[in-house]
Design a protein around this motif. Structure first.
Motif, mmCIF file in Angstrom:
data_model
loop_
_atom_site.group_PDB
_atom_site.id
_atom_site.type_symbol
_atom_site.label_atom_id
_atom_site.label_comp_id
_atom_site.label_asym_id
_atom_site.label_seq_id
_atom_site.Cartn_x
_atom_site.Cartn_y
_atom_site.Cartn_z
ATOM 1 N N SER A 63 0.860 -1.182 0.000
ATOM 2 C CA SER A 63 0.000 0.000 0.000
ATOM 3 C C SER A 63 0.894 1.229 0.000
ATOM 4 O O SER A 63 2.109 1.119 0.015
ATOM 5 C CB SER A 63 -0.918 -0.005 1.227
ATOM 6 O OG SER A 63 -0.152 0.038 2.408
ATOM 7 N N GLY A 64 0.278 2.396 0.003
ATOM 8 C CA GLY A 64 1.052 3.627 0.099
ATOM 9 C C GLY A 64 0.962 4.482 -1.145
ATOM 10 O O GLY A 64 0.172 4.231 -2.044
ATOM 11 N N GLY A 65 1.828 5.496 -1.204
ATOM 12 C CA GLY A 65 1.798 6.498 -2.260
ATOM 13 C C GLY A 65 2.678 6.198 -3.451
ATOM 14 O O GLY A 65 2.984 7.102 -4.223
ATOM 15 N N SER A 66 3.094 4.969 -3.629
ATOM 16 C CA SER A 66 3.917 4.596 -4.777
ATOM 17 C C SER A 66 3.164 3.590 -5.629
ATOM 18 O O SER A 66 2.099 3.119 -5.260
ATOM 19 C CB SER A 66 5.240 4.002 -4.292
ATOM 20 O OG SER A 66 4.986 2.886 -3.460
ATOM 21 N N ASP A 67 3.726 3.265 -6.782
ATOM 22 C CA ASP A 67 3.151 2.247 -7.654
ATOM 23 C C ASP A 67 4.010 1.001 -7.575
ATOM 24 O O ASP A 67 5.219 1.052 -7.824
ATOM 25 C CB ASP A 67 3.095 2.740 -9.102
ATOM 26 C CG ASP A 67 2.012 3.776 -9.302
ATOM 27 O OD1 ASP A 67 0.866 3.500 -8.910
ATOM 28 O OD2 ASP A 67 2.308 4.855 -9.840
ATOM 29 N N ASP A 68 3.395 -0.122 -7.229
ATOM 30 C CA ASP A 68 4.098 -1.393 -7.115
ATOM 31 C C ASP A 68 3.658 -2.304 -8.252
ATOM 32 O O ASP A 68 2.470 -2.380 -8.563
ATOM 33 C CB ASP A 68 3.796 -2.055 -5.771
ATOM 34 C CG ASP A 68 4.252 -1.189 -4.600
ATOM 35 O OD1 ASP A 68 5.207 -0.416 -4.767
ATOM 36 O OD2 ASP A 68 3.644 -1.301 -3.520
ATOM 37 N N SER A 69 4.622 -2.990 -8.854
ATOM 38 C CA SER A 69 4.320 -3.861 -9.987
ATOM 39 C C SER A 69 5.378 -4.951 -10.110
ATOM 40 O O SER A 69 6.324 -5.004 -9.321
ATOM 41 C CB SER A 69 4.274 -3.047 -11.289
ATOM 42 O OG SER A 69 5.550 -2.511 -11.566
ATOM 43 N N THR A 70 5.218 -5.793 -11.089
ATOM 44 C CA THR A 70 6.184 -6.836 -11.456
ATOM 45 C C THR A 70 6.579 -7.714 -10.269
ATOM 46 O O THR A 70 7.762 -7.877 -9.983
ATOM 47 C CB THR A 70 7.435 -6.204 -12.120
ATOM 48 O OG1 THR A 70 7.057 -5.108 -12.936
ATOM 49 C CG2 THR A 70 8.179 -7.227 -12.960
ATOM 50 N N PRO A 71 5.623 -8.307 -9.559
ATOM 51 C CA PRO A 71 5.991 -9.177 -8.434
ATOM 52 C C PRO A 71 6.620 -10.481 -8.928
ATOM 53 O O PRO A 71 6.167 -11.057 -9.917
ATOM 54 C CB PRO A 71 4.652 -9.445 -7.749
ATOM 55 C CG PRO A 71 3.646 -9.346 -8.853
ATOM 56 C CD PRO A 71 4.172 -8.272 -9.776
ATOM 57 N N VAL A 83 8.846 -4.221 -8.284
ATOM 58 C CA VAL A 83 9.299 -2.895 -8.689
ATOM 59 C C VAL A 83 8.411 -1.858 -8.013
ATOM 60 O O VAL A 83 7.184 -1.936 -8.089
ATOM 61 C CB VAL A 83 9.237 -2.725 -10.216
ATOM 62 C CG1 VAL A 83 9.599 -1.302 -10.618
ATOM 63 C CG2 VAL A 83 10.145 -3.736 -10.901
ATOM 64 N N ARG A 84 9.041 -0.897 -7.353
ATOM 65 C CA ARG A 84 8.315 0.226 -6.747
ATOM 66 C C ARG A 84 8.723 1.485 -7.487
ATOM 67 O O ARG A 84 9.894 1.820 -7.563
ATOM 68 C CB ARG A 84 8.632 0.336 -5.263
ATOM 69 C CG ARG A 84 7.971 1.568 -4.630
ATOM 70 C CD ARG A 84 7.887 1.472 -3.131
ATOM 71 N NE ARG A 84 6.786 0.558 -2.792
ATOM 72 C CZ ARG A 84 6.573 0.101 -1.556
ATOM 73 N NH1 ARG A 84 7.373 0.454 -0.564
ATOM 74 N NH2 ARG A 84 5.561 -0.701 -1.314
#
Length: 181
Positions: A63-71, A83-84
């Motif tokens: 969660s939070g104010g970043s974009d998380d992807s590519t787990p 990737v954050r």
């Protein structure tokens, strides 16, 4: 109960969630995936990781104010790398496969990570990274001198002279090495 059908409107789109990049853990009991949603107040999208267990229970994993992807699960599933993206900087983060706080692994310059994969022994991560050219940002003037056929890319915007390259990141200390030129 009668359900009245209606057409989708533009206002409905802000309530949609899109799911992508599902990754099955090595034990087959968990799936981690990316959920992207609209933030209408900020006029942007936000993506976070979610996880679903074998019983079908889903919960937010980041969660939070970043974009998380590519787990990506580590071999054996003990850790999860992803990737954050914050502002114009992509970094690899690693967290325990059971959850908790992530820790930044890399300290790359401004740019974008396009792919990520663990080594079979779990000691390194291969990544595809494009450094943002010095003095550039996402907000560039509309007038451009285009000198090549492939000058723009979905998700990247206008392409500068920098290209994507393969890097290796060591899990023990986060050091990176560029492999391709």
């Amino acid at each position: 109960v009668t359900v009245r059908k209606r057409r989708i409107t533009a206002e409905d789109l802000i309530h949609f969630r899109t799911v992508s990049d599902p990754q099955l853990s090595s034990d087959g009991l968990r799936v981690v995936y990316v959920v992207k949603r609209t933030l209408p107040d900020l006029k942007k999208y936000r993506s976070h990781l979610w996880i679903t267990d074998a019983e079908g229970r889903a919960r937010a994993f980041t969660s939070g104010g970043s974009d998380d992807s590519t787990p990506r699960w580590s071999p054996g599933g003990a850790h999860l790398a992803f990737v954050r993206m914050t502002e114009e900087v992509s970094q690899i983060h690693v967290m325990d496969g059971a959850g908790g706080e992530s820790r930044p692994l890399t300290n790359l310059p401004a740019g974008r990570i396009a792919a990520l994969e663990w080594s079979p022994d779990g000691t390194r991560l291969a990544l595809v990274f494009r450094r943002r050219a010095a003095g550039t940002s996402k907000d560039q003037p509309l007038l451009r001198h285009v000198s090549r056929l492939h000058y723009k890319s979905e998700g990247d915007g206008f392409l500068d002279d920098e290209r994507y390259h393969v890097y290796v990141a060591w899990v023990r200390d986060g050091s990176t090495q560029q492999i391709t030129q």
